[in-house]
Design a protein around this motif. Structure first.
Motif, mmCIF file in Angstrom:
data_model
loop_
_atom_site.group_PDB
_atom_site.id
_atom_site.type_symbol
_atom_site.label_atom_id
_atom_site.label_comp_id
_atom_site.label_asym_id
_atom_site.label_seq_id
_atom_site.Cartn_x
_atom_site.Cartn_y
_atom_site.Cartn_z
ATOM 1 N N UNK A 281 -13.949 11.075 -4.713
ATOM 2 C CA UNK A 281 -14.911 10.007 -4.428
ATOM 3 C C UNK A 281 -15.944 10.396 -3.383
ATOM 4 N N UNK A 282 -15.803 11.590 -2.800
ATOM 5 C CA UNK A 282 -16.734 11.999 -1.755
ATOM 6 C C UNK A 282 -16.522 11.262 -0.454
ATOM 7 N N UNK A 283 -15.287 10.814 -0.197
ATOM 8 C CA UNK A 283 -14.971 10.129 1.055
ATOM 9 C C UNK A 283 -14.059 11.026 1.885
ATOM 10 N N UNK A 284 -13.453 10.475 2.923
ATOM 11 C CA UNK A 284 -12.585 11.289 3.779
ATOM 12 C C UNK A 284 -11.287 10.546 4.096
ATOM 13 N N UNK A 285 -10.370 11.253 4.731
ATOM 14 C CA UNK A 285 -9.081 10.686 5.124
ATOM 15 C C UNK A 285 -9.100 10.390 6.614
ATOM 16 N N UNK A 286 -8.676 9.189 6.993
ATOM 17 C CA UNK A 286 -8.542 8.827 8.403
ATOM 18 C C UNK A 286 -7.085 8.458 8.659
ATOM 19 N N UNK A 287 -6.657 8.603 9.908
ATOM 20 C CA UNK A 287 -5.255 8.407 10.247
ATOM 21 C C UNK A 287 -5.070 7.163 11.113
ATOM 22 N N UNK A 288 -4.023 6.381 10.794
ATOM 23 C CA UNK A 288 -3.608 5.241 11.610
ATOM 24 C C UNK A 288 -2.106 5.367 11.838
ATOM 25 N N UNK A 289 -1.726 6.257 12.733
ATOM 26 C CA UNK A 289 -0.320 6.597 12.911
ATOM 27 C C UNK A 289 0.482 5.497 13.578
ATOM 28 N N UNK A 290 -0.184 4.540 14.215
ATOM 29 C CA UNK A 290 0.539 3.465 14.892
ATOM 30 C C UNK A 290 0.653 2.214 14.022
ATOM 31 N N UNK A 291 0.368 2.362 12.722
ATOM 32 C CA UNK A 291 0.366 1.192 11.837
ATOM 33 C C UNK A 291 1.060 1.529 10.521
ATOM 34 N N UNK A 292 2.297 2.007 10.639
ATOM 35 C CA UNK A 292 3.052 2.417 9.459
ATOM 36 C C UNK A 292 3.336 1.221 8.554
ATOM 37 N N UNK A 293 3.339 1.475 7.257
ATOM 38 C CA UNK A 293 3.557 0.405 6.287
ATOM 39 C C UNK A 293 5.022 -0.012 6.251
ATOM 40 N N UNK A 294 5.274 -1.317 6.303
ATOM 41 C CA UNK A 294 6.633 -1.826 6.197
ATOM 42 C C UNK A 294 7.155 -1.602 4.784
ATOM 43 N N UNK A 295 8.435 -1.210 4.720
ATOM 44 C CA UNK A 295 9.062 -0.996 3.430
ATOM 45 C C UNK A 295 8.876 0.400 2.885
ATOM 46 N N UNK A 296 8.070 1.227 3.570
ATOM 47 C CA UNK A 296 7.841 2.584 3.089
ATOM 48 C C UNK A 296 9.116 3.411 3.227
ATOM 49 N N UNK A 297 9.245 4.406 2.363
ATOM 50 C CA UNK A 297 10.414 5.278 2.412
ATOM 51 C C UNK A 297 10.423 6.071 3.708
ATOM 52 N N UNK A 298 11.625 6.277 4.258
ATOM 53 C CA UNK A 298 11.754 7.092 5.467
ATOM 54 C C UNK A 298 11.962 8.554 5.101
ATOM 55 N N UNK A 299 12.065 8.860 3.828
ATOM 56 C CA UNK A 299 12.273 10.237 3.389
ATOM 57 C C UNK A 299 11.054 11.087 3.694
#
Length: 339
Positions: A281-299
């Motif tokens: 899409x010609x966009x970029x990746x940004x990080x939000x390490x203090x806002x982890x998604x609830x229910x996400x796998x811990x693996x």
């Protein structure tokens, strides 16, 4: 559901696969979760078999919200966590119904367990009552829990912390597999299991899994938000390969056996895939390490060895990167038509 030309081409290719289709000729297939992402796609393959090859497959689709019947497909509104009855004969049963998204694990952890376990039990009871020829359970890579960089083979166990609400999905899939084994041992029901990797594609419903969220951002021309460092390595499976793998197991798998279903591992991390999608899409990746998604796998590592299924003659049609590119193209077409 209206499919794009890209998807229709894959459906035609799937219906032409050299599988043991004769087993389904003039038979009735009962599918739970048939209005879901994988189930809808699979039903289109059966319809293609009927239209082009004259297989005369009758399809009974169970769903909480059943649409009107259409041609060879009969839709029945049913809550599979409760006992139900099916009129007429049933030759094959495919159990696809399940909560499969992280948000569902958080908002409905009990329903996640009961849909898997009670649903599997009630469908196995139908298989017993109807003397069905075969029962296919769609299981998950999640039954292995966390691993390392060595891919899981079917005999591996992995590790799951069962003392968490998030583990309800993993553990209920394990119990469902055990139920299949138990019905096979007690009643002689032929059961086969497909352990799916993380399935992705142009799902029309709200999908809260990581790749789906990345894709939605990219299609909208927005930056992708990554809520971890992106070092996780997982196996993924484009929907076409998920359906082809499950059908191969249903038709040609050995009774009582489980098979991993995944596209080949290309060594990429979650962050690599996020960057690949952003590049489309010609966009970029940004990080939000203090806002982890609830229910996400811990693996951090959950890779699958698919050698057993490939031993039956199955091969994936897609690489993960090609599947992501195809998903992006389909999503752009759908958006352009307001779907």
């Amino acid at each position: 559901m209206i499919y794009t030309d890209i998807e229709k081409q894959d459906i035609r290719k799937l219906a032409a696969m050299p599988y043991g289709w004769s087993a389904l000729k003039n038979k009735t297939v009962l599918i739970s979760g048939g209005t879901g992402f994988i189930g809808s796609y699979m039903i289109e393959v059966f319809k293609e078999r009927n239209a082009v090859y004259g297989d005369n497959i009758s399809i009974v689709c169970l769903s909480r919200h059943a649409p009107e019947d259409g041609g060879c497909v009969k839709y029945i509104a049913a809550d599979i966590t409760k006992p139900f009855e099916i009129a007429g004969s049933v030759d094959f049963i495919i159990h696809l119904a399940s909560n499969t998204h992280p948000a569902q694990y958080v908002t409905d952890p009990i329903g996640t367990i009961t849909t898997n376990v009670f649903g599997c039990y009630n469908l196995l009871e139908v298989a017993r009552a109807k003397n069905a020829k075969r029962f296919l359970l769609a299981s998950s890579v999640e039954i292995y829990g966390n691993g390392n960089e060595i891919p899981f083979a079917e005999q591996d166990c992995g590790y799951i912390d069962c003392n968490t609400a998030r583990s309800g999905y993993n553990e209920s899939k394990r119990v469902s597999e055990s139920l299949c084994q138990s019905y096979g041992a007690r009643y002689g029901i032929e059961c086969v299991v497909g352990r799916l990797a993380r399935v992705f594609g142009a799902d029309r419903k709200n999908d809260t899994k990581a790749l789906a969220q990345f894709m939605e951002k990219a299609v909208c021309g927005e930056d992708i938000v990554l809520k971890s460092k992106g070092g996780q390595r997982f196996s993924y499976c484009y929907v076409t390969d998920a359906v082809s793998g499950l059908l191969k197991i249903l038709l040609d798998g050995k009774s009582g056996e489980a098979y991993n279903v995944s596209d080949d591992d290309d060594g990429n991390t979650l962050g690599d895939y996020a960057r690949h999608i952003a590049s489309l899409a010609g966009t970029k990746v940004v990080f939000e390490l203090d806002n982890a998604q609830k229910g996400a796998s811990v693996s951090c590592f959950a890779l699958l060895d698919c050698g057993k299924l490939k031993g039956l003659g199955w091969t994936p049609s897609y690489t993960v990167e090609r599947g992501l590119k195809t998903t992006y193209e389909i999503k752009k077409v759908l958006n352009s038509h307001g779907r």
